[in-house]
Design an enzyme around this catalytic site. Sequence first.
Site, PDB file in Angstrom:
ATOM      1  N   ASN A   7       0.859  -1.184   0.000  1.00 11.96           N
ATOM      2  CA  ASN A   7       0.000   0.000   0.000  1.00 11.96           C
ATOM      3  C   ASN A   7       0.901   1.242   0.000  1.00 11.96           C
ATOM      4  OD1 ASN A   7      -1.383   2.287   1.064  1.00 11.96           O
ATOM      5  ND2 ASN A   7      -3.057   0.945   1.663  1.00 11.96           N
ATOM      6  N   HIS A  10       1.201   6.292   1.653  1.00 16.06           N
ATOM      7  CA  HIS A  10       1.981   7.271   2.421  1.00 16.06           C
ATOM      8  C   HIS A  10       3.126   7.899   1.638  1.00 16.06           C
ATOM      9  CE1 HIS A  10      -0.739   6.819   5.580  1.00 16.06           C
ATOM     10  NE2 HIS A  10      -0.461   5.553   5.791  1.00 16.06           N
ATOM     11  N   HIS A  43      -5.597   3.529  -1.321  1.00 17.68           N
ATOM     12  CA  HIS A  43      -6.905   3.886  -0.765  1.00 17.68           C
ATOM     13  C   HIS A  43      -7.242   5.281  -1.281  1.00 17.68           C
ATOM     14  CE1 HIS A  43      -9.478   4.439   3.174  1.00 17.68           C
ATOM     15  NE2 HIS A  43     -10.153   4.695   2.066  1.00 17.68           N
ATOM     16  N   ARG A  45      -9.338   8.109  -0.836  1.00 20.89           N
ATOM     17  CA  ARG A  45     -10.273   8.621   0.180  1.00 20.89           C
ATOM     18  C   ARG A  45     -11.139   9.736  -0.387  1.00 20.89           C
ATOM     19  NH1 ARG A  45      -9.932   8.179   5.683  1.00 20.89           N
ATOM     20  NH2 ARG A  45      -8.570   6.513   6.396  1.00 20.89           N
ATOM     21  N   ARG A  49      -6.819  12.898   0.781  1.00 18.99           N
ATOM     22  CA  ARG A  49      -5.736  13.417   1.630  1.00 18.99           C
ATOM     23  C   ARG A  49      -4.364  12.888   1.218  1.00 18.99           C
ATOM     24  NH1 ARG A  49      -6.917  10.276   7.257  1.00 18.99           N
ATOM     25  NH2 ARG A  49      -8.920  11.285   7.016  1.00 18.99           N
ATOM     26  N   GLU A  74      -8.729   0.381  -2.579  1.00 13.80           N
ATOM     27  CA  GLU A  74      -9.518   0.416  -1.337  1.00 13.80           C
ATOM     28  C   GLU A  74     -10.403   1.641  -1.411  1.00 13.80           C
ATOM     29  OE1 GLU A  74      -6.853   0.718   1.942  1.00 13.80           O
ATOM     30  OE2 GLU A  74      -5.990  -1.248   1.611  1.00 13.80           O
ATOM     31  N   THR A 105      -7.657   3.779   8.627  1.00 16.72           N
ATOM     32  CA  THR A 105      -8.871   2.979   8.776  1.00 16.72           C
ATOM     33  C   THR A 105      -8.878   2.370  10.179  1.00 16.72           C
ATOM     34  OG1 THR A 105      -8.494   2.427   6.467  1.00 16.72           O
ATOM     35  CG2 THR A 105     -10.254   1.254   7.591  1.00 16.72           C
ATOM     36  N   GLU A 155     -10.930  -9.283   3.776  1.00 17.68           N
ATOM     37  CA  GLU A 155      -9.592  -8.975   4.309  1.00 17.68           C
ATOM     38  C   GLU A 155      -9.747  -8.869   5.811  1.00 17.68           C
ATOM     39  OE1 GLU A 155      -7.359  -5.693   2.556  1.00 17.68           O
ATOM     40  OE2 GLU A 155      -6.297  -5.397   4.463  1.00 17.68           O
ATOM     41  N   HIS A 191      -3.321  -4.581   7.863  1.00 21.27           N
ATOM     42  CA  HIS A 191      -3.376  -3.438   8.780  1.00 21.27           C
ATOM     43  C   HIS A 191      -2.443  -3.630   9.963  1.00 21.27           C
ATOM     44  CE1 HIS A 191      -4.735   0.259  10.559  1.00 21.27           C
ATOM     45  NE2 HIS A 191      -5.326   0.493   9.408  1.00 21.27           N
TER      46      HIS A 191
HETATM   47  N1  PXP Z   1      -5.683  -2.976   4.527  1.00 21.35           N
HETATM   48  C1  PXP Z   1      -6.608  -1.998   4.601  1.00 21.35           C
HETATM   49  C2  PXP Z   1      -8.019  -2.335   4.279  1.00 21.35           C
HETATM   50  C3  PXP Z   1      -6.256  -0.684   4.943  1.00 21.35           C
HETATM   51  O1  PXP Z   1      -7.209   0.273   5.008  1.00 21.35           O
HETATM   52  C4  PXP Z   1      -4.897  -0.390   5.179  1.00 21.35           C
HETATM   53  C5  PXP Z   1      -4.491   1.018   5.489  1.00 21.35           C
HETATM   54  O2  PXP Z   1      -4.785   1.837   4.408  1.00 21.35           O
HETATM   55  C6  PXP Z   1      -3.965  -1.431   5.080  1.00 21.35           C
HETATM   56  C7  PXP Z   1      -4.380  -2.719   4.793  1.00 21.35           C
HETATM   57  C8  PXP Z   1      -2.515  -1.205   5.321  1.00 21.35           C
HETATM   58  O3  PXP Z   1      -2.326  -0.914   6.670  1.00 21.35           O
HETATM   59  P1  PXP Z   1      -0.905  -0.431   7.176  1.00 21.35           P
HETATM   60  O4  PXP Z   1      -0.617   0.867   6.498  1.00 21.35           O
HETATM   61  O5  PXP Z   1      -1.082  -0.313   8.650  1.00 21.35           O
HETATM   62  O6  PXP Z   1       0.074  -1.488   6.773  1.00 21.35           O
END
Ligand code: PXP
Length: 240
Positions: A7, A10, A43, A45, A49, A74, A105, A155, A191
């Site tokens: 992901n 960031h 993601h 949003r 952001r 996402e 999230t 998930e 997550h």
């Molecule tokens: N899975 C989902 C559904 C999420 O919303 C996120 C965060 O955007 C992640 C995985 C990844 O989480 P992390 O950034 O904590 O690894």
Amino acid sequence: MLKLCINIDHIATVREARKTIEPDPIIGAKLAIEGGANGITVHLREDRRHINDRDVLLISQHISTLPHILFTLEMAATDEMLSIASKVKPGLVTLVPEKRQELTTEGGLNINAQKQHLAKYLENLHKHSLTVSIFINADKEQIKTAKDIGADFIEVHTGPYAENPNESELNKVKEAIEYAQSIGLKTNAGHGLNYENIKAIAKLNIEQLHIGHSVISRAVMIGIKEAVTEMKKLTDFNFK
Ligand code: PXP
């Protein structure tokens, strides 16, 4: 084979801190793939952001040339996102809850609380030939409802395990995955996963892991020395 989906939200968070053009998540996606990522996840949003519409479009276009790489979008279950997903056609749509005030999230989607809306929403996504996952707490009742409304994947939210990486939290994730598979759902997890807590999760029978923050954080740390060395060479140049 377990797919590692990175992901890259960031990378865009850093860009948006200055509202500039760097770092570019598209380049980040390409480097993540070079590093062995099996998929790229973003993601989009409602408040844009971090990841924006341009990022989604360009990443999806790039990944469409790489059939072995999964692009996961996402998103919240809104009309706007349905319209975007139907045009972009990601390999996987993961429905997540979204609150404007949250930093990330915060929990799985409460499917039982909006069963009818989500059932219709999934029907619409499926009409566009999209594969749908739902981000969900390790809760049997929610998992059963995910199956009832037609989800292809769930998930499992690994946040509680990441906060307390003990046997009991790990078992909740494991049992959720086993139950989901027993009723015919495919299973992903994500997550809060990081370089310390990942091993036990990677041993579970999961199709995809979605990991963001820890990898981008690590990238900053292992890249900073090289980045400073490059700048140092440029600043020393005038004195040679
Ligand atoms: N899975 C989902 C559904 C999420 O919303 C996120 C965060 O955007 C992640 C995985 C990844 O989480 P992390 O950034 O904590 O690894």
